[in-house]
Design a protein around this motif. Structure first.
Motif, PDB file in Angstrom:
ATOM      1  N   PHE A  45     -42.869  27.194 -20.124  1.00 40.75           N
ATOM      2  CA  PHE A  45     -42.558  27.284 -21.970  1.00 40.75           C
ATOM      3  C   PHE A  45     -40.808  27.482 -21.950  1.00 40.75           C
ATOM      4  O   PHE A  45     -40.339  26.583 -23.370  1.00 40.75           O
ATOM      5  CB  PHE A  45     -43.241  28.566 -22.207  1.00 40.75           C
ATOM      6  CG  PHE A  45     -42.809  28.974 -23.712  1.00 40.75           C
ATOM      7  CD1 PHE A  45     -42.924  28.118 -24.671  1.00 40.75           C
ATOM      8  CD2 PHE A  45     -42.206  29.287 -24.493  1.00 40.75           C
ATOM      9  CE1 PHE A  45     -42.970  28.653 -25.934  1.00 40.75           C
ATOM     10  CE2 PHE A  45     -41.725  30.186 -25.112  1.00 40.75           C
ATOM     11  CZ  PHE A  45     -42.686  29.369 -26.745  1.00 40.75           C
ATOM     12  N   ARG A  46     -39.833  27.572 -21.495  1.00 40.33           N
ATOM     13  CA  ARG A  46     -38.428  28.204 -22.193  1.00 40.33           C
ATOM     14  C   ARG A  46     -38.226  26.265 -21.512  1.00 40.33           C
ATOM     15  O   ARG A  46     -36.605  26.281 -22.258  1.00 40.33           O
ATOM     16  CB  ARG A  46     -38.054  28.802 -20.708  1.00 40.33           C
ATOM     17  CG  ARG A  46     -37.906  30.666 -21.061  1.00 40.33           C
ATOM     18  CD  ARG A  46     -37.498  31.208 -19.465  1.00 40.33           C
ATOM     19  NE  ARG A  46     -37.688  32.742 -20.571  1.00 40.33           N
ATOM     20  CZ  ARG A  46     -37.805  34.004 -19.892  1.00 40.33           C
ATOM     21  NH1 ARG A  46     -37.546  33.817 -18.724  1.00 40.33           N
ATOM     22  NH2 ARG A  46     -37.952  35.048 -20.898  1.00 40.33           N
TER      23      ARG A  46
ATOM     24  N   LYS B  30     -39.164  23.810 -22.109  1.00 37.99           N
ATOM     25  CA  LYS B  30     -40.223  23.214 -22.722  1.00 37.99           C
ATOM     26  C   LYS B  30     -41.182  21.956 -22.630  1.00 37.99           C
ATOM     27  O   LYS B  30     -41.466  20.957 -22.996  1.00 37.99           O
ATOM     28  CB  LYS B  30     -39.331  22.459 -24.054  1.00 37.99           C
ATOM     29  CG  LYS B  30     -38.341  23.889 -25.219  1.00 37.99           C
ATOM     30  CD  LYS B  30     -37.382  22.652 -25.691  1.00 37.99           C
ATOM     31  CE  LYS B  30     -36.266  23.311 -25.969  1.00 37.99           C
ATOM     32  NZ  LYS B  30     -36.901  24.898 -27.045  1.00 37.99           N
TER      33      LYS B  30
ATOM     34  N   ASN C 190     -45.870  23.884 -24.871  1.00 33.73           N
ATOM     35  CA  ASN C 190     -45.224  24.529 -26.556  1.00 33.73           C
ATOM     36  C   ASN C 190     -46.403  26.107 -26.553  1.00 33.73           C
ATOM     37  O   ASN C 190     -45.913  26.195 -28.101  1.00 33.73           O
ATOM     38  CB  ASN C 190     -45.149  23.606 -27.305  1.00 33.73           C
ATOM     39  CG  ASN C 190     -46.811  22.570 -27.811  1.00 33.73           C
ATOM     40  OD1 ASN C 190     -47.551  23.260 -27.985  1.00 33.73           O
ATOM     41  ND2 ASN C 190     -47.041  21.329 -28.243  1.00 33.73           N
ATOM     42  N   LYS C 191     -46.846  26.228 -25.357  1.00 32.36           N
ATOM     43  CA  LYS C 191     -47.936  27.411 -25.850  1.00 32.36           C
ATOM     44  C   LYS C 191     -48.097  27.828 -24.344  1.00 32.36           C
ATOM     45  O   LYS C 191     -48.495  26.975 -23.714  1.00 32.36           O
ATOM     46  CB  LYS C 191     -49.617  26.757 -26.566  1.00 32.36           C
ATOM     47  CG  LYS C 191     -50.263  27.905 -26.795  1.00 32.36           C
ATOM     48  CD  LYS C 191     -51.555  27.783 -27.352  1.00 32.36           C
ATOM     49  CE  LYS C 191     -51.029  27.346 -29.132  1.00 32.36           C
ATOM     50  NZ  LYS C 191     -52.330  27.285 -30.127  1.00 32.36           N
TER      51      LYS C 191
ATOM     52  N   TYR D 166     -43.316  35.352 -30.952  1.00 34.75           N
ATOM     53  CA  TYR D 166     -43.690  33.944 -30.002  1.00 34.75           C
ATOM     54  C   TYR D 166     -45.678  34.146 -30.624  1.00 34.75           C
ATOM     55  O   TYR D 166     -46.548  32.646 -30.683  1.00 34.75           O
ATOM     56  CB  TYR D 166     -43.655  34.087 -28.946  1.00 34.75           C
ATOM     57  CG  TYR D 166     -42.427  33.285 -28.109  1.00 34.75           C
ATOM     58  CD1 TYR D 166     -41.618  32.523 -29.057  1.00 34.75           C
ATOM     59  CD2 TYR D 166     -41.266  34.441 -27.105  1.00 34.75           C
ATOM     60  CE1 TYR D 166     -40.437  32.143 -28.808  1.00 34.75           C
ATOM     61  CE2 TYR D 166     -40.315  33.946 -26.704  1.00 34.75           C
ATOM     62  CZ  TYR D 166     -40.270  32.146 -27.847  1.00 34.75           C
ATOM     63  OH  TYR D 166     -38.208  32.346 -27.139  1.00 34.75           O
TER      64      TYR D 166
ATOM     65  N   ARG E  30     -45.999  33.135 -34.290  1.00 33.38           N
ATOM     66  CA  ARG E  30     -45.823  31.890 -34.545  1.00 33.38           C
ATOM     67  C   ARG E  30     -47.091  30.814 -33.698  1.00 33.38           C
ATOM     68  O   ARG E  30     -47.360  29.694 -33.591  1.00 33.38           O
ATOM     69  CB  ARG E  30     -44.687  31.002 -33.942  1.00 33.38           C
ATOM     70  CG  ARG E  30     -42.981  31.469 -34.532  1.00 33.38           C
ATOM     71  CD  ARG E  30     -42.180  31.116 -34.207  1.00 33.38           C
ATOM     72  NE  ARG E  30     -40.697  31.413 -34.386  1.00 33.38           N
ATOM     73  CZ  ARG E  30     -39.922  31.712 -33.687  1.00 33.38           C
ATOM     74  NH1 ARG E  30     -39.846  31.157 -32.117  1.00 33.38           N
ATOM     75  NH2 ARG E  30     -38.376  31.630 -34.405  1.00 33.38           N
TER      76      ARG E  30
ATOM     77  N   ASN F 149     -47.395  30.750 -30.997  1.00 30.86           N
ATOM     78  CA  ASN F 149     -46.690  30.543 -28.996  1.00 30.86           C
ATOM     79  C   ASN F 149     -47.256  30.406 -27.937  1.00 30.86           C
ATOM     80  O   ASN F 149     -47.472  30.252 -26.714  1.00 30.86           O
ATOM     81  CB  ASN F 149     -45.421  29.746 -29.147  1.00 30.86           C
ATOM     82  CG  ASN F 149     -44.741  29.223 -30.184  1.00 30.86           C
ATOM     83  OD1 ASN F 149     -44.139  30.051 -30.412  1.00 30.86           O
ATOM     84  ND2 ASN F 149     -44.904  28.214 -29.806  1.00 30.86           N
TER      85      ASN F 149
ATOM     86  N   ASP G 117     -50.801  20.535 -24.276  1.00 26.36           N
ATOM     87  CA  ASP G 117     -49.455  20.965 -24.200  1.00 26.36           C
ATOM     88  C   ASP G 117     -49.737  22.719 -23.676  1.00 26.36           C
ATOM     89  O   ASP G 117     -48.932  23.321 -24.719  1.00 26.36           O
ATOM     90  CB  ASP G 117     -49.270  20.616 -24.861  1.00 26.36           C
ATOM     91  CG  ASP G 117     -48.776  19.501 -25.802  1.00 26.36           C
ATOM     92  OD1 ASP G 117     -48.650  18.243 -24.363  1.00 26.36           O
ATOM     93  OD2 ASP G 117     -48.934  18.455 -26.264  1.00 26.36           O
TER      94      ASP G 117
END
Length: 343
Positions: free
Chosen positions: A151-152, A154, A157-158, A206, A209, A211, A227
């Motif tokens: 996740f960090r 990228k 995205n979840k 997160y 949002r 995430n 993703d």
């Protein structure tokens, strides 16, 4: 009597090796029946020739960990002793090859055993990884660490963490609150791992949002998860239908890790575990890895590893007794049949 000398680059490594109140060195001396003495930046090991050889291998392996910045504990010592016993001390360099991620408190998360390193490598190299092993082997924690790292960076995205809400003697209906409140206790280990990696504030941010999602397995039905890094925990308590449903949720750009312990199945009525079936069905398929961890990979209190080993021995002895009884009954039945035919 034989004596061998091990030269050490830095005195800090020796201090790390000896441990608090010399507990690590005492453990090595007791295991191998040797005496280990420090003279400046030298370690002198004396005793019977074979014992000194094995003790030196263990000491050098532990010093290698210390040189890489690892804090040596009695757990490390027990593990290195087991590797030396199995002739695998040359594989120590494969352990903790890199930091998976860093917790909110700045603590680096690394694989601590060869089994854990192989498990992490499998997660990084496959779309689906199945991690099977007893409690304390780091199956869930390492999977969450890999998810946070992805996740960090990228890569996803979840992060989606899920568990089957199977009642293990308790009744959901008696728990207070709405459905989410009722299933939260089942998801608590997942919350704890995420809090450790992100911290409460970032976690809730997160979560709001979208995430991060932590939900019971039933909430996954009918969805396509693109993703995302998806972790199915306690998978031994899924039914075959639930497992198939989960596996077919995986979308483009996603990775999935399935963890469980097939010795702790809580399904009612002796139902088949979806995890046990999946291990058979999925093995050998490209881009799917099935990894087995055992008592040697336990990173909790060293007593936990001994408890797991004792239960494994108990189960094996029980199985052997059942096989002997079955063989005896068949032989007895066959003998009775022959007697009857003779009459």
């Amino acid at each position: 009597m034989t004596e061998q000398t091990v030269n050490v680059e830095r005195i800090e490594q020796i201090i790390n090796l000896f441990g608090a109140f010399d507990e690590n060195i005492k453990l090595l001396e007791k295991e191998y029946g040797v005496r280990i003495v420090n003279r400046d930046t030298e370690l002198r090991i004396s005793g019977e020739a074979e014992a000194v050889m094995y003790a030196r291998q263990a000491v050098e392996a532990l010093l290698g960990l210390a040189a890489r910045g690892e804090q040596i504990s009695t757990q490390n010592v027990h593990y290195i002793i087991s590797l030396v016993r199995d002739g695998q001390q040359d594989k120590i360099e494969q352990m903790g090859k890199g930091v998976i991620c860093v917790t909110v408190r700045g603590k680096p998360v690394k694989a601590k055993t060869l089994g854990q390193q192989a498990y992490v490598d499998a997660i990084r190299g496959n779309t689906v990884t199945v991690g099977v092993g007893p409690a304390g082997t780091g199956k869930t924690y390492l999977a969450v660490a890999c998810a946070v790292a992805a996740f960090r960076q990228k890569e996803v995205n979840k992060i989606i963490l899920t568990r089957p809400a199977v009642e293990a003697g308790e009744k959901l209906g008696f728990l207070p609150g709405d459905l989410q409140n009722k299933v939260d206790p089942y998801l608590r280990p997942l919350y704890d791992a995420l809090f450790d990696m992100f911290g409460p504030e970032a976690y809730h941010r997160y979560l709001e949002r979208g995430n991060i999602e932590v939900a019971p397995l039933a909430y996954m039905r009918g969805r396509t998860l693109d993703d995302a890094f998806i972790i199915l925990d306690e998978a031994q308590n899924t039914t075959p239908e639930q497992m198939k449903m989960f596996l077919t949720r995986i979308g483009f750009g996603s990775r999935a890790v399935i963890t469980g312990d097939i010795t702790q199945i809580d399904l009612p009525g002796g139902k088949t575990s979806g995890l046990k079936e999946a291990i058979t069905v999925l093995r050998g398929i490209d881009d799917i890895a099935v990894m087995n961890l055992d008592y040697r990979d336990v990173v909790r209190h060293e007593l936990v590893a001994r408890i797991i080993k004792a239960y494994e021995k108990h189960d094996q002895d029980k199985l052997r007794r059942q096989e002997r009884k079955k063989t005896f009954r068949m032989q007895k039945k066959g003998g009775a049949g022959r007697d009857g035919a003779g009459k």
